[in-house]
Scaffold this active site. Sequence first.
Site, short mmCIF file in Angstrom:
data_model
loop_
_atom_site.label_atom_id
_atom_site.label_comp_id
_atom_site.label_asym_id
_atom_site.label_seq_id
_atom_site.Cartn_x
_atom_site.Cartn_y
_atom_site.Cartn_z
CE LYS A 43 -0.11 -0.13 5.06
NZ LYS A 43 -1.08 -0.64 6.04
NE ARG A 141 -7.13 0.82 11.44
CZ ARG A 141 -5.81 0.34 10.85
NH1 ARG A 141 -4.61 1.42 11.06
NH2 ARG A 141 -5.35 -0.70 10.21
CG HIS A 170 -4.03 -4.54 11.81
ND1 HIS A 170 -2.87 -4.98 11.02
CD2 HIS A 170 -3.66 -3.16 11.76
CE1 HIS A 170 -1.96 -4.01 10.97
NE2 HIS A 170 -2.36 -2.92 11.31
NE ARG A 229 -2.91 -8.08 7.22
CZ ARG A 229 -3.44 -8.45 8.57
NH1 ARG A 229 -4.20 -9.44 8.50
NH2 ARG A 229 -3.54 -7.72 9.57
CE1 TYR A 273 11.63 31.99 2.23
CE2 TYR A 273 11.88 29.63 2.05
CZ TYR A 273 11.63 30.90 1.53
OH TYR A 273 11.25 30.93 0.31
CB CYS A 320 13.31 25.86 1.70
SG CYS A 320 14.45 27.14 2.62
CG MET A 321 8.62 23.34 -1.86
SD MET A 321 7.48 24.11 -2.78
CE MET A 321 6.26 24.85 -1.65
CG ASP A 322 11.91 23.77 -4.27
OD1 ASP A 322 11.16 23.01 -4.30
OD2 ASP A 322 11.74 25.11 -4.29
C1 LIG Z 1 -0.32 -1.59 6.74
C2 LIG Z 1 -1.21 -2.99 7.19
C3 LIG Z 1 -0.11 -4.10 7.58
C4 LIG Z 1 1.07 -4.04 7.37
O1 LIG Z 1 1.77 -3.38 8.59
P1 LIG Z 1 3.55 -3.74 8.59
O2 LIG Z 1 3.44 -2.84 10.52
O3 LIG Z 1 3.89 -2.41 7.94
O4 LIG Z 1 3.87 -4.90 8.70
C5 LIG Z 1 -1.02 -5.31 7.64
N1 LIG Z 1 -2.27 -5.17 7.81
C6 LIG Z 1 -2.90 -4.15 7.85
C7 LIG Z 1 -4.37 -4.09 8.03
C8 LIG Z 1 -2.58 -3.01 7.45
O5 LIG Z 1 -3.19 -2.09 7.17
#
Ligand SMILES: *Cc1c(COP(=O)(O)O)cnc(C)c1O
Length: 388
Positions: A43, A141, A170, A229, A273, A320-322
């Site tokens: 992701k 969540r 999770h 995961r 800045y 800064c930005m750049d």
């Molecule tokens: C992002 C995420 C993961 C991976 O988590 P890590 O800590 O990067 O291993 C696994 N499951 C869910 C639901 C997530 O949102």
Amino acid sequence: MTTNPPADGAITYAVIDLSVIMHNVRALKAHVGGPVEVIAVVKANGYGHGAAEAARAALAGGATRLAVARVDEGVALRQAGLAAPILVMGYAPPDAAPFIVAHNLTATLTTWEAAQAVSAQAEAAGRRAPVHVKVDTGMGRFGLLPEEAAAFVDQVAALPGLDLEGMFTHFAVADEPAEASRAYTRQQFARFTDVLRAVAAAGHRLRVRHCANSAATLFHAETHLDAVRPGIAIYGLRPNAEVAPPVALQPALALQSRVARVRTLPPGSSISYGRTYTTTRPTPVALVPVGYGDGYHRLLSNRGAVLINGQRAPIVGRVCMDQFVVDVTGIPDVKQDDTVVLIGAQGEARITAEEVARWAETINYEVTTSLLPRVKRVYLPPAADDVR
Ligand SMILES: *Cc1c(COP(=O)(O)O)cnc(C)c1O
């Protein structure tokens, strides 16, 4: 240890070593052992590393599935040619169903409306869409509460267009070594296995039961189930900066740039800045063409450092930005176009994403994920004889 700049005028670039991602996944796969599948989490543009490239490297290292947060991330992976199963872990509204089915994504279901929409769409296409159900066992969540899950599974399993393949949860504190946190993870896991038992008792055969993020993959072996995961670990970063993982992981990403200018400022010169830094002696400084417009955080002002010629140069004045300025006192021979390492190694010296995160009051996850598209990605391919 540094990589030459890309030959297209880019001066600030992230070098991503895909063989490192492959090896990290291979090491995680060996750690979980046997038939446990690795679902590589790619992701947020692969935590900044590039989703499609990271996905290919992870699959080459033994991952068999991919996961993203949103439907459009999954669509982009399909468009990049990835054929492995892709789990969309986050919320997908009912109107995303056409995209889920057209691109053969695995949706995470938590509402009856989305379940019906995906089922109807799949039926119309003459298929059954693979789906997973998410249970909230203590993250507070996303997902169904444990007491809601079994009834929801009964409903979902009865829909003709769905193949209820998996279920997941999770963890909130799997990275924390404190006994109270370990106990909380065990409690979350127990809630999850209670739901799995109830679902199995009702006659549902789930093939992919999973809950372990990187931290649980590394530190809670009892939670591995059918699949793990991991996200952060496949990129070689620690889920907890303070705890060394039991698996040898290497960071895959280095952030590099080039010295844009060198000069010596007289005493009393203010820099950048807000005039937050003023020289007190003749000070040799170098200009680094990186800024918050690249995702290099402004909190690094007067705090961070970079490597030039294998030595640390502290940031002076505001980012800064750049661009920003570093003090190169004591570093011999700094020249325009010298390589600057912002994350990574140069000679004996190293700056980790974890260290940058500490300076920026955040976590390593945010440091790499923040790198914006302006930062050119340079990919080092796995060696041909390394891919098997
Ligand atoms: C992002 C995420 C993961 C991976 O988590 P890590 O800590 O990067 O291993 C696994 N499951 C869910 C639901 C997530 O949102």
